[in-house]
Design an enzyme around this catalytic site. Structure first.
Site, mmCIF file in Angstrom:
data_model
loop_
_atom_site.group_PDB
_atom_site.id
_atom_site.type_symbol
_atom_site.label_atom_id
_atom_site.label_comp_id
_atom_site.label_asym_id
_atom_site.label_seq_id
_atom_site.Cartn_x
_atom_site.Cartn_y
_atom_site.Cartn_z
ATOM 1 N N LYS A 113 46.688 37.654 50.917
ATOM 2 C CA LYS A 113 47.540 38.100 49.808
ATOM 3 C C LYS A 113 49.009 37.900 50.143
ATOM 4 O O LYS A 113 49.816 37.605 49.269
ATOM 5 C CB LYS A 113 47.270 39.564 49.474
ATOM 6 C CG LYS A 113 45.939 39.765 48.777
ATOM 7 C CD LYS A 113 45.837 41.154 48.182
ATOM 8 C CE LYS A 113 44.517 41.332 47.448
ATOM 9 N NZ LYS A 113 44.324 42.675 46.930
ATOM 10 N N LYS A 200 36.854 33.027 45.922
ATOM 11 C CA LYS A 200 36.271 34.195 45.266
ATOM 12 C C LYS A 200 36.837 34.376 43.856
ATOM 13 O O LYS A 200 38.024 34.147 43.649
ATOM 14 C CB LYS A 200 36.673 35.398 46.136
ATOM 15 C CG LYS A 200 35.960 36.659 45.898
ATOM 16 C CD LYS A 200 36.642 37.776 46.677
ATOM 17 C CE LYS A 200 38.015 38.085 46.129
ATOM 18 N NZ LYS A 200 38.625 39.336 46.553
ATOM 19 N N LYS A 203 40.892 38.934 40.244
ATOM 20 C CA LYS A 203 41.748 39.366 39.124
ATOM 21 C C LYS A 203 43.116 38.702 39.219
ATOM 22 O O LYS A 203 43.805 38.541 38.234
ATOM 23 C CB LYS A 203 41.966 40.887 39.175
ATOM 24 C CG LYS A 203 40.744 41.721 38.952
ATOM 25 C CD LYS A 203 41.153 43.195 38.809
ATOM 26 C CE LYS A 203 40.162 44.122 39.478
ATOM 27 N NZ LYS A 203 40.572 44.595 40.798
HETATM 28 P P1 TYM Z 1 39.031 45.366 43.936
HETATM 29 O O1 TYM Z 1 39.658 46.115 42.820
HETATM 30 O O2 TYM Z 1 39.647 44.102 44.387
HETATM 31 O O3 TYM Z 1 37.521 45.071 43.590
HETATM 32 C C1 TYM Z 1 36.651 46.110 43.147
HETATM 33 C C2 TYM Z 1 35.255 45.875 43.661
HETATM 34 O O4 TYM Z 1 34.787 44.609 43.227
HETATM 35 C C3 TYM Z 1 34.352 43.842 44.338
HETATM 36 N N1 TYM Z 1 34.673 42.429 44.063
HETATM 37 C C4 TYM Z 1 33.786 41.446 44.065
HETATM 38 N N2 TYM Z 1 32.458 41.443 44.296
HETATM 39 C C5 TYM Z 1 31.824 40.252 44.195
HETATM 40 N N3 TYM Z 1 32.443 39.086 43.894
HETATM 41 C C6 TYM Z 1 33.773 39.052 43.662
HETATM 42 N N4 TYM Z 1 34.363 37.901 43.352
HETATM 43 C C7 TYM Z 1 34.499 40.271 43.745
HETATM 44 N N5 TYM Z 1 35.809 40.590 43.575
HETATM 45 C C8 TYM Z 1 35.901 41.914 43.782
HETATM 46 C C9 TYM Z 1 35.140 44.383 45.520
HETATM 47 O O5 TYM Z 1 34.485 44.120 46.741
HETATM 48 C C10 TYM Z 1 35.192 45.862 45.207
HETATM 49 O O6 TYM Z 1 34.001 46.498 45.626
HETATM 50 N N6 TYM Z 1 40.377 47.962 47.952
HETATM 51 C C11 TYM Z 1 39.426 47.876 46.901
HETATM 52 C C12 TYM Z 1 39.392 49.110 46.038
HETATM 53 C C13 TYM Z 1 39.276 50.393 46.779
HETATM 54 C C14 TYM Z 1 38.089 50.951 47.264
HETATM 55 C C15 TYM Z 1 38.471 52.196 47.849
HETATM 56 C C16 TYM Z 1 36.772 50.539 47.290
HETATM 57 C C17 TYM Z 1 40.301 51.252 47.050
HETATM 58 N N7 TYM Z 1 39.799 52.332 47.686
HETATM 59 C C18 TYM Z 1 37.542 53.036 48.444
HETATM 60 C C19 TYM Z 1 35.831 51.381 47.888
HETATM 61 C C20 TYM Z 1 36.228 52.596 48.459
HETATM 62 C C21 TYM Z 1 39.792 46.732 45.992
HETATM 63 O O7 TYM Z 1 40.896 46.288 45.935
HETATM 64 O O8 TYM Z 1 38.802 46.332 45.202
#
Ligand code: TYM
Length: 337
Positions: A113, A200, A203
């Site tokens: 990032k 991947k 967003k």
């Molecule tokens: P974030 O918002 O980027 O993504 C949310 C969830 O979606 C999953 N994900 C994917 N899974 C499969 N294929 C993809 N292309 C893909 N893109 C995203 C991510 O693995 C995630 O599970 N840091 C985390 C959010 C967070 C969190 C937490 C998660 C903050 N605190 C505590 C679990 C526990 C994040 O940015 O996810």
């Protein structure tokens, strides 16, 4: 036996896509009755990338509404907003002070990032995994269902727990912080971009064509799939490392149609290539998202409903979070008020 506790969350940056659904939310929904669940909308994390203050609140509400639309039942699960519980930010500070800087500098997502954001890298981006650790540890979660990309952040969370308990709780019978386990399903854990099968679905990808949003209408979905990257080979197959797009699209079809890999492979054997497959995939995606979209508009159109869910979530989650924070502060030797 009390149920094991789950915590997970999604950032309210932009629109949720089928990667978020298949990698995370769908698994939360499927396991919901077996666990005690806490699902948060991690709005503090959204500030680690440049954000638009005029959109943050709306995206936060939309994300919470999508949790419900995807099947999270507020009677079964606690849904809340991270910034509504100040313990998240406070525990982050406390854990910052026991987390070695080089643990954070090693994080792959930070490095990736930081390159993407160029000049725009704030300290929060580096600190992001400590905030994530705080989200998990405040609730003493047993399990954290996420996609593959979050695995390293969970390993870091576990390292922080071990370090904290060793340094400040070695004399206790019950550890102060619980050691959480990741829950990463093989299927759907890494959905790839529609415009590049080696990266991947994300967003933050500048191209809307790279992902399917959960709220995309049928025409948009059909258009994105029609134009998505493929190759000139007629045969359709899984697991060929030279054909990442082919593997990704077939996998999407398999998961969303509920068919096994073998069944999909057999079905594709009779096809005349992408011209046959793409409309079938588009129809499957549209049919899978349709009930989510119907429910989403019901949720957002019911006046006051979402606010009530988030208020109840805040109260329930807050009680647990502040209790953990108190224990952590006590272990660190603070003068408690
Ligand atoms: P974030 O918002 O980027 O993504 C949310 C969830 O979606 C999953 N994900 C994917 N899974 C499969 N294929 C993809 N292309 C893909 N893109 C995203 C991510 O693995 C995630 O599970 N840091 C985390 C959010 C967070 C969190 C937490 C998660 C903050 N605190 C505590 C679990 C526990 C994040 O940015 O996810």
């Amino acid at each position: 036996m009390p149920k094991q506790r789950i915590l997970s969350g999604v950032q309210p940056t932009g629109n949720l896509h089928i990667g978020n659904y298949l990698g995370a939310i769908r698994n939360w929904v499927e396991n919901q009755v077996n666990y005690e669940n806490f699902f948060c909308v991690v709005d503090l994390h959204a500030l680690t990338a440049p954000h638009n203050p005029n959109e943050l609140a709306e995206h936060t509400r939309r994300t919470a509404a999508l949790y419900i639309a995807c099947g999270i039942d507020p009677q079964q699960s606690t849904i809340f907003v991270q910034s509504h519980i100040s313990a998240h930010a406070e525990l982050t500070w406390l854990l910052n002070c026991i987390t070695p800087l080089n643990w954070l500098e090693r994080m792959i997502q930070f490095k990736e990032k930081a390159i993407k954001q160029g000049e725009n890298v704030n300290a929060g981006l580096l600190d992001y995994p400590v905030l994530m650790a705080s989200d998990i540890l405040l609730y003493q979660a047993d399990l954290v269902p996420v996609g593959e990309d979050q695995k390293q952040h969970l390993e870091l969370t576990r390292d922080i727990v071990v370090r904290f308990n060793d340094q400040f709780g070695s004399d206790r019978d019950v550890p102060i912080l619980k050691l959480p386990e990741p829950l990463i399903r093989k299927e759907g854990a890494r959905v790839m971009s529609l415009t590049d099968g080696t990266s991947k679905m994300s967003k933050s990808d500048p191209s809307e064509m790279s992902r399917i949003h959960l709220l995309d209408d049928a025409d948009t979905i059909a258009k994105k799939i029609k134009r998505c990257k493929t190759d000139t080979i007629r045969e359709l197959e899984f697991d060929n490392p030279d054909r990442p797009e082919c593997h990704n699209l077939l996998s999407l079809y398999a998961i969303l149609s509920g068919k096994t890999k073998e069944a999909v492979q057999a079905e594709c054997a009779d096809m005349r290539g992408w011209g046959d497959f793409k409309p079938l995939l588009a129809e499957t995606v549209i049919n899978s998202l349709q009930p989510i979209q119907t429910k989403y508009y019901e949720v957002v159109n019911e006046k006051g409903y979402l606010d009530r869910v988030l208020k109840a979530g805040r109260e329930k989650a807050g009680a647990i979070a502040f209790e953990t924070l108190k224990q952590v502060k006590s272990a660190l030797g603070f003068l408690l008020p």
